[in-house]
Design a protein around this motif. Structure first.
Motif, PDB file in Angstrom:
ATOM      1  N   ARG A 155      42.414  38.398  53.850  1.00  0.00           N
ATOM      2  CA  ARG A 155      42.485  39.755  52.809  1.00  0.00           C
ATOM      3  C   ARG A 155      43.075  38.626  51.567  1.00  0.00           C
ATOM      4  N   VAL A 156      43.057  39.659  50.983  1.00  0.00           N
ATOM      5  CA  VAL A 156      43.763  38.273  49.405  1.00  0.00           C
ATOM      6  C   VAL A 156      44.516  38.913  48.682  1.00  0.00           C
ATOM      7  N   TYR A 157      45.520  38.403  47.622  1.00  0.00           N
ATOM      8  CA  TYR A 157      46.951  39.385  47.404  1.00  0.00           C
ATOM      9  C   TYR A 157      47.864  37.775  46.600  1.00  0.00           C
ATOM     10  N   VAL A 158      48.950  38.216  46.332  1.00  0.00           N
ATOM     11  CA  VAL A 158      48.897  37.629  44.724  1.00  0.00           C
ATOM     12  C   VAL A 158      51.000  37.200  45.080  1.00  0.00           C
ATOM     13  N   LYS A 159      51.132  36.131  45.416  1.00  0.00           N
ATOM     14  CA  LYS A 159      52.506  35.944  45.212  1.00  0.00           C
ATOM     15  C   LYS A 159      53.271  35.115  44.565  1.00  0.00           C
ATOM     16  N   CYS A 160      53.969  35.474  44.510  1.00  0.00           N
ATOM     17  CA  CYS A 160      55.101  34.236  43.076  1.00  0.00           C
ATOM     18  C   CYS A 160      55.161  32.776  44.546  1.00  0.00           C
ATOM     19  N   THR A 161      55.146  31.615  43.683  1.00  0.00           N
ATOM     20  CA  THR A 161      54.768  30.690  43.821  1.00  0.00           C
ATOM     21  C   THR A 161      56.481  29.666  43.349  1.00  0.00           C
ATOM     22  N   HIS A 162      57.183  30.365  42.546  1.00  0.00           N
ATOM     23  CA  HIS A 162      57.935  29.880  41.878  1.00  0.00           C
ATOM     24  C   HIS A 162      59.462  30.816  41.655  1.00  0.00           C
ATOM     25  N   PRO A 163      60.346  31.035  42.428  1.00  0.00           N
ATOM     26  CA  PRO A 163      60.978  32.425  41.856  1.00  0.00           C
ATOM     27  C   PRO A 163      60.625  32.601  40.052  1.00  0.00           C
ATOM     28  N   SER A 164      60.709  34.262  39.867  1.00  0.00           N
ATOM     29  CA  SER A 164      60.029  34.387  38.252  1.00  0.00           C
ATOM     30  C   SER A 164      60.784  35.409  38.196  1.00  0.00           C
ATOM     31  N   VAL A 165      60.640  36.383  36.933  1.00  0.00           N
ATOM     32  CA  VAL A 165      61.009  37.699  36.682  1.00  0.00           C
ATOM     33  C   VAL A 165      60.001  37.569  35.741  1.00  0.00           C
ATOM     34  N   MET A 166      59.690  38.672  35.905  1.00  0.00           N
ATOM     35  CA  MET A 166      58.120  39.336  36.140  1.00  0.00           C
ATOM     36  C   MET A 166      58.727  40.271  35.201  1.00  0.00           C
ATOM     37  N   LEU A 167      57.977  40.441  33.667  1.00  0.00           N
ATOM     38  CA  LEU A 167      58.475  41.858  32.797  1.00  0.00           C
ATOM     39  C   LEU A 167      57.220  42.278  33.186  1.00  0.00           C
ATOM     40  N   ALA A 168      57.763  43.746  32.734  1.00  0.00           N
ATOM     41  CA  ALA A 168      56.686  44.775  32.304  1.00  0.00           C
ATOM     42  C   ALA A 168      57.201  46.171  31.914  1.00  0.00           C
ATOM     43  N   ASP A 169      56.999  46.905  31.384  1.00  0.00           N
ATOM     44  CA  ASP A 169      56.509  48.050  30.719  1.00  0.00           C
ATOM     45  C   ASP A 169      56.032  48.744  30.376  1.00  0.00           C
ATOM     46  N   ALA A 170      55.919  50.615  30.727  1.00  0.00           N
ATOM     47  CA  ALA A 170      55.330  51.671  30.332  1.00  0.00           C
ATOM     48  C   ALA A 170      54.479  51.151  28.996  1.00  0.00           C
ATOM     49  N   GLN A 171      54.483  50.808  27.877  1.00  0.00           N
ATOM     50  CA  GLN A 171      53.663  50.498  27.112  1.00  0.00           C
ATOM     51  C   GLN A 171      52.778  48.726  26.918  1.00  0.00           C
ATOM     52  N   TYR A 172      53.568  47.954  26.723  1.00  0.00           N
ATOM     53  CA  TYR A 172      52.681  46.725  26.022  1.00  0.00           C
ATOM     54  C   TYR A 172      52.189  46.398  27.271  1.00  0.00           C
ATOM     55  N   ARG A 173      53.280  46.176  28.631  1.00  0.00           N
ATOM     56  CA  ARG A 173      52.663  45.094  28.732  1.00  0.00           C
ATOM     57  C   ARG A 173      52.779  45.662  30.513  1.00  0.00           C
ATOM     58  N   TRP A 174      51.055  45.817  30.938  1.00  0.00           N
ATOM     59  CA  TRP A 174      50.874  46.159  32.347  1.00  0.00           C
ATOM     60  C   TRP A 174      50.659  44.855  33.441  1.00  0.00           C
ATOM     61  N   PRO A 175      51.221  44.437  34.204  1.00  0.00           N
ATOM     62  CA  PRO A 175      50.850  43.207  35.248  1.00  0.00           C
ATOM     63  C   PRO A 175      49.890  43.807  35.608  1.00  0.00           C
ATOM     64  N   SER A 176      48.685  42.985  36.160  1.00  0.00           N
ATOM     65  CA  SER A 176      47.636  43.652  36.707  1.00  0.00           C
ATOM     66  C   SER A 176      47.271  43.372  37.984  1.00  0.00           C
ATOM     67  N   PHE A 177      46.116  43.882  38.641  1.00  0.00           N
ATOM     68  CA  PHE A 177      45.933  42.767  39.644  1.00  0.00           C
ATOM     69  C   PHE A 177      43.900  43.396  40.062  1.00  0.00           C
ATOM     70  N   THR A 178      42.979  42.496  39.879  1.00  0.00           N
ATOM     71  CA  THR A 178      41.840  43.494  39.737  1.00  0.00           C
ATOM     72  C   THR A 178      41.114  42.385  40.841  1.00  0.00           C
ATOM     73  N   GLY A 179      39.812  42.990  41.485  1.00  0.00           N
ATOM     74  CA  GLY A 179      39.461  42.472  42.330  1.00  0.00           C
ATOM     75  C   GLY A 179      37.849  43.576  42.595  1.00  0.00           C
ATOM     76  N   VAL A 180      36.669  42.625  42.648  1.00  0.00           N
ATOM     77  CA  VAL A 180      35.366  43.793  42.480  1.00  0.00           C
ATOM     78  C   VAL A 180      34.281  42.974  43.132  1.00  0.00           C
ATOM     79  N   LEU A 181      33.011  43.474  43.838  1.00  0.00           N
ATOM     80  CA  LEU A 181      32.552  42.766  45.178  1.00  0.00           C
ATOM     81  C   LEU A 181      31.717  42.780  43.625  1.00  0.00           C
ATOM     82  N   PHE A 182      31.504  40.752  44.217  1.00  0.00           N
ATOM     83  CA  PHE A 182      29.996  40.322  43.227  1.00  0.00           C
ATOM     84  C   PHE A 182      28.970  40.617  44.132  1.00  0.00           C
ATOM     85  N   SER A 183      28.636  39.839  45.445  1.00  0.00           N
ATOM     86  CA  SER A 183      27.110  40.153  46.003  1.00  0.00           C
ATOM     87  C   SER A 183      27.715  40.254  47.635  1.00  0.00           C
ATOM     88  N   ILE A 184      26.585  40.336  48.291  1.00  0.00           N
ATOM     89  CA  ILE A 184      27.033  40.123  50.132  1.00  0.00           C
ATOM     90  C   ILE A 184      25.964  39.136  49.953  1.00  0.00           C
TER      91      ILE A 184
END
Length: 184
Positions: A155-184
């Motif tokens: 498994r791979v995931y994203v975690k906060c390593t310090h107490p954090s305040v993440m900003l997101a909104d419907a128009q301008y800021r979309w925090p994201s997580f992306t992954g792709v298989l490069f090769s086998i």
């Protein structure tokens, strides 16, 4: 003497004719073997292509909701644009490798004005990349990318390593997580 030479000439013609026939047969056999080898090579290449082609595995998830996160809290990206191969779980925020291979991940995060946001890409229990962002005047964003060699089911995931305040909104800021298989 002339008759001996004539006789030799006839014998040589017969011998050359016999050798030409043998050479012709050898060439015909060579052409047939070559055609068979070309056909077998094409069949093997087709079979090899079936075994070595990289499966299509990729995901792109984001969030439009900002949130306060505690230390070591997993960031979940519930809005899924792509989940080819079904490896990303929008409930847990975890990507589970459906096949072993070399993967490439990226995370994009945004911070609220005068607040820290610190996020890490985690493989199993190992942090493999970290990004942080802080602006005292306004909000801004940061990204981090990392390749990861994974075995089936890791498994791979994203975690906060310090107490954090993440900003997101419907128009301008979309925090994201992306992954792709490069090769086998």
């Amino acid at each position: 003497m002339l008759s001996v030479m004539e006789h030799r000439k006839v014998e040589m013609k017969q011998e050359f004719s016999k050798q030409n026939q043998q050479i012709g047969q050898i060439l015909d056999d060579y052409k047939k073997i070559r055609e068979e080898l070309n056909e077998k090579t094409a069949q093997l290449e087709k079979l090899a292509g079936n075994f070595t082609s990289t499966p299509k595995i990729a995901f792109n998830a984001y969030t439009r909701s900002g949130k306060n996160y505690g230390n070591s809290q997993t960031i979940v990206f519930p809005d899924v644009l792509l989940n080819e191969g079904g490896g990303y779980d929008k409930i847990t925020g975890m990507f589970t490798a459906p096949v072993a291979g070399l993967y490439y991940f990226s995370v994009h995060i945004c911070q609220a004005k005068a607040k820290y946001v610190v996020a890490a890409i985690v493989h199993g229990h190992t942090t493999i990349a970290v990004t942080s962002e802080y602006e005292s005047i306004g909000a801004s964003c940061s990204s981090v990318m990392a390749p990861v060699k994974m075995t089936l089911g890791e498994r791979v995931y994203v975690k906060c390593t310090h107490p954090s305040v993440m900003l997101a909104d419907a128009q301008y800021r979309w925090p994201s997580f992306t992954g792709v298989l490069f090769s086998i």
